[in-house]
Design an enzyme around this catalytic site. Structure first.
Site, PDB file in Angstrom:
ATOM      1  N   ASP A   1      -4.332  -6.459 -10.170  1.00  0.00           N
ATOM      2  CA  ASP A   1      -5.030  -7.573  -9.514  1.00  0.00           C
ATOM      3  C   ASP A   1      -6.255  -7.992 -10.334  1.00  0.00           C
ATOM      4  O   ASP A   1      -7.095  -7.144 -10.694  1.00  0.00           O
ATOM      5  CB  ASP A   1      -5.490  -7.167  -8.103  1.00  0.00           C
ATOM      6  CG  ASP A   1      -4.320  -6.972  -7.148  1.00  0.00           C
ATOM      7  OD1 ASP A   1      -3.176  -7.333  -7.496  1.00  0.00           O
ATOM      8  OD2 ASP A   1      -4.567  -6.452  -6.038  1.00  0.00           O
TER       9      ASP A   1
ATOM     10  N   ALA B   1      -4.832  -6.509   1.111  1.00  0.00           N
ATOM     11  CA  ALA B   1      -4.049  -5.278   1.333  1.00  0.00           C
ATOM     12  C   ALA B   1      -4.236  -4.669   2.722  1.00  0.00           C
ATOM     13  O   ALA B   1      -3.745  -3.560   2.962  1.00  0.00           O
ATOM     14  CB  ALA B   1      -4.328  -4.224   0.266  1.00  0.00           C
TER      15      ALA B   1
ATOM     16  N   GLY C   1      -4.401  -9.286  12.764  1.00  0.00           N
ATOM     17  CA  GLY C   1      -5.718  -9.136  12.152  1.00  0.00           C
ATOM     18  C   GLY C   1      -6.664  -8.376  13.068  1.00  0.00           C
ATOM     19  O   GLY C   1      -6.308  -7.353  13.649  1.00  0.00           O
TER      20      GLY C   1
ATOM     21  N   GLY D   1      -2.749  -5.652   5.415  1.00  0.00           N
ATOM     22  CA  GLY D   1      -1.387  -5.556   5.953  1.00  0.00           C
ATOM     23  C   GLY D   1      -0.610  -4.414   5.305  1.00  0.00           C
ATOM     24  O   GLY D   1       0.171  -3.721   5.974  1.00  0.00           O
TER      25      GLY D   1
HETATM   26  O1  RIB Z   1      -1.120  -7.531  -0.280  1.00  0.00           O
HETATM   27  C1  RIB Z   1      -2.074  -7.604  -1.302  1.00  0.00           C
HETATM   28  C2  RIB Z   1      -1.387  -7.673  -2.650  1.00  0.00           C
HETATM   29  O2  RIB Z   1      -0.685  -8.864  -2.763  1.00  0.00           O
HETATM   30  C3  RIB Z   1      -2.323  -7.648  -3.831  1.00  0.00           C
HETATM   31  O3  RIB Z   1      -2.659  -6.354  -4.236  1.00  0.00           O
HETATM   32  C4  RIB Z   1      -1.575  -8.453  -4.864  1.00  0.00           C
HETATM   33  O4  RIB Z   1      -1.141  -7.699  -5.963  1.00  0.00           O
HETATM   34  C5  RIB Z   1      -0.414  -9.084  -4.122  1.00  0.00           C
HETATM   35  O5  RIB Z   1       0.762  -8.441  -4.392  1.00  0.00           O
END
Ligand code: RIB
Length: 310
Positions: free
Chosen positions: A13, A255, A228, A257
């Site tokens: 990321d 992240a 959420g 979720g």
């Molecule tokens: O759910 C979050 C993720 O979505 C991030 O880490 C990014 O890499 C995307 O896949």
């Protein structure tokens, strides 16, 4: 010893913090930049490994390129305690990346360039079999080819695992994908998209209930709508459970979720009842949004237990 197996993506990321999300055509100044291990699959494996008890192994199945990002991603998973022997490498692709903006309220926008995640093809599925050995739960998302996800879910069920599908990033799903999921876990936006209704990022309880019922009719064994801060709504053919969220001040929802799904898998592997498992998952997600980044934001087992018991 039981196991949780995660089939999915690994991404590096590229995260910029911004005062607000930019509009199309607009240039704005960001406050900071970091490269952080991510990818929905790897985030779930990392969060599951951190939250799991000592009797649970966590295995990642995925694909990276041959580059420094791949080394970094494997190291992050190993440090969390997840097994990476089923993560293969493609010489023809670079490791997946995601570009993420996070605004001052913790909301994000994400663009994923899948790279090697696309190299996880249906022909590979049979080779995943050893990764499902002793797996009580298998976790899936949609950042790898859909046919691979469908094949791997079928194999996971054949191996006796309960399948949890996170329909993210959301896209149209075939009836066989819906039916392969014992548990389907969309957030509110994904629930709307799967049902083909106008985009929404918030649903009242009655609408969530209605949408969960309609999604249940599409074939999964049960549906959890992630709401959420409000928590989540679980629905199967006999039960409904509303599990309230924990009040926290979010700094980054990236992240959350993934962390929810991972913690849900951990609690179910620990043989918690569904009500307790949902509470554990809400607690893990709540802690994750108080921290920056994807994998670094996943809480430890003790942290989740402490909040879940509060
Ligand atoms: O759910 C979050 C993720 O979505 C991030 O880490 C990014 O890499 C995307 O896949």
């Amino acid at each position: 010893m039981s196991a949780i197996t995660v089939v999915g993506s690994l991404n590096m990321d590229f995260v910029a913090t911004v005062p607000r999300l930019p509009a199309p055509g607009e240039t704005i100044s960001g406050g900071g930049f970091q490269m952080i291990p991510g990818g929905k699959g790897a985030n779930q494996a990392c969060a599951a490994a951190k939250a799991a008890g000592s009797g649970t192994a966590v295995r990642m199945v995925g694909c990276t390129g041959y580059d420094p990002f791949a080394d970094h991603l494997r190291a992050s998973l190993s440090a969390a305690g997840a097994e990476v022997v089923h993560v293969r490498s493609s010489r023809r692709h670079s490791t997946g990346i995601a570009m993420i903006w996070v605004d001052s309220e913790g909301r994000n926008s994400i663009v994923v360039v899948p790279g090697a995640n696309q190299a996880l093809v249906p022909a590979d599925v049979e080779s995943f079999r050893p990764a499902f050995r002793d797996s009580s739960i298998a976790l899936f998302q949609l950042e790898t080819p859909l046919d691979t996800v469908a094949g791997a879910m079928r194999l996971a069920r054949e191996c006796g695992a309960l399948t949890i599908l996170d329909p993210a990033p959301v896209q149209p799903l075939s009836p066989r994908l819906f039916a392969a999921a014992v548990l389907l876990t969309p957030n509110e936006t994904e629930a709307c998209a799967l049902l083909g209704v106008e985009a929404c990022d918030w649903l009242d309880l009655d609408t969530s209930r209605l949408f969960a019922r309609r999604l249940l009719g599409m074939g999964p064994g049960a549906v959890v709508i992630k709401m959420g801060a409000a928590g989540c709504l679980y629905l199967d053919r006999e039960h409904e459970i509303l599990s309230r969220g924990f009040p926290v001040t979010p700094v980054d929802t990236t992240a959350a979720g993934d962390t929810f799904n991972a913690a849900l898998a951990v609690a179910l592997t620990d043989r918690a009842g569904m009500e307790d498992a949902l509470r554990f998952a809400n607690a893990a997600a709540a802690i994750s949004v108080t921290r920056h980044g994807a994998q670094p934001s996943a809480p430890s087992r003790d942290e989740v237990l402490e909040l879940a018991r509060s």
